[in-house]
Each structure stands twice: as structure tokens, then as C-alpha cells.
Scaffold this motif. Sequence first.
Motif: not given
Lengths: 113, 115
Positions: B49-56
Amino acid sequence: SQTIHQWPATLVQPVGSPLSLECTVEGTSNPNLYWYRQAAGRGLQLLFYSVGIGQISSEVPQNLSASRPQDRQFILSSKKLLLSDSGFYLCAWGRDRSNQPQHFGDGTRLSIL
Amino acid sequence: GQQVMQIPQYQHVQEGEDFTTYCNSSTTLSNIQWYKQRPGGHPVFLIQLVKSGEVKKQKRLTFQFGEAKKNSSLHITATQTTDVGTYFCAGPHNAGGTSYGKLTFGQGTILTVHP
């Protein structure tokens, strides 16, 4: 595709004996290479890393040493093993960037008697 | 120095129950990686995960990266016996300058699933 080989899979050694664990990577060039130790049920402790042939950095003081005689070969050694050297040793390769994953070998389970 | 903490250390669930492990870093991370280690095996990279707030999501696994990029979580819905293993989070080693691809791993959460 890239593969990483580590051997032997298991090793039982007496206290005071020497050690040599080998790790080789295929399918990539100039990888960063890492040696980790994992105690039973615990996390991964980085022991050594290498960014190139002959370049070794040690993360923790210990009874072990590492060498990188070839681009894709990484060796973990000891002249005299201690009981505390028992553990699961993992070799990994990665890239010289902070956003790249590491890829681990199958590991060597070392028991010192 | 940089610390990456994971809780809980152990989690025992009945098959079909949900599972969550939490990861907290003492420093802001450029990315967070998750690995799974099966019993007797080696860690295998799951996701980054790279982005702030990212959900995968990966099937029943949901990974989140906190807004401040200092924490992350892994949630497994309806666990199965194949989910057994140790789950590690890892962040780029942050000691100033080049990290050389080094990672700081959390201590891991050991998941056991009772059928």
C-alpha cells in the motif's frame, strides 16, 4: 522469472563447529541481498545486507559473517557456532528502492547441539 | 530508531470467524508491505500500500493504510484453515539517507484457525 535458492534446508551442528550457508539468485542481476534470522515464533531480524559484490553491511554485532563473492551469491558463515546461533535463517533479494518487496528463499533451520 | 509494532501477537479463531491484525509504525512510512508465512515456510509478499487511506482487497483479505501513513491493518473475512500462518507488516527502513531496500518488519501475528 526470478528464483532464489537456499541450502541446506536443515542443519544440525555441534557447538564450536564452523558454518556455511549459501544463497543464490537466478533471473536477475545486481540484486540487493539480505540475511535474516528468525527465532521460533518470532519476527525477522536483519543480520546482513549487500548492495554489490564484496559489499557487506552488518546490522547487529554477532558471531556470524557474510560474504558476496559473486553478484548473485550470498554466503553466511561462522568460524565457531554458539548455542545462541540456533534459528531459522532466511536469505532474501530485493531492489535498491524503498517501494520494492523482498523475495525470500525457503530458509535453513539450524540447530546447535 | 524506527519501530514497527504489530498486535495481537497471537489470534485463535474458529473457522468462519473474521480476523484482524494491526500494524503501527513510530515513523511515517512511504509504503507498507504485508507478508504471509505459512508454518514451516518462508515469508511471501502479499501486497503493498502506498497512498494515504488506501484500501486494497484480495478475495477475503482487506488491507488498509492509515491516513497518516503510520498504521495499517489486515482483515480476513470468514477465515479458512488455509489462512493459518504468521502475518507480517513491513515498512521501509528509515534511518535517514538511502534505505537500500531494507525493511523493518513487525513481530507478526500468528493466526491459528480451528476447523
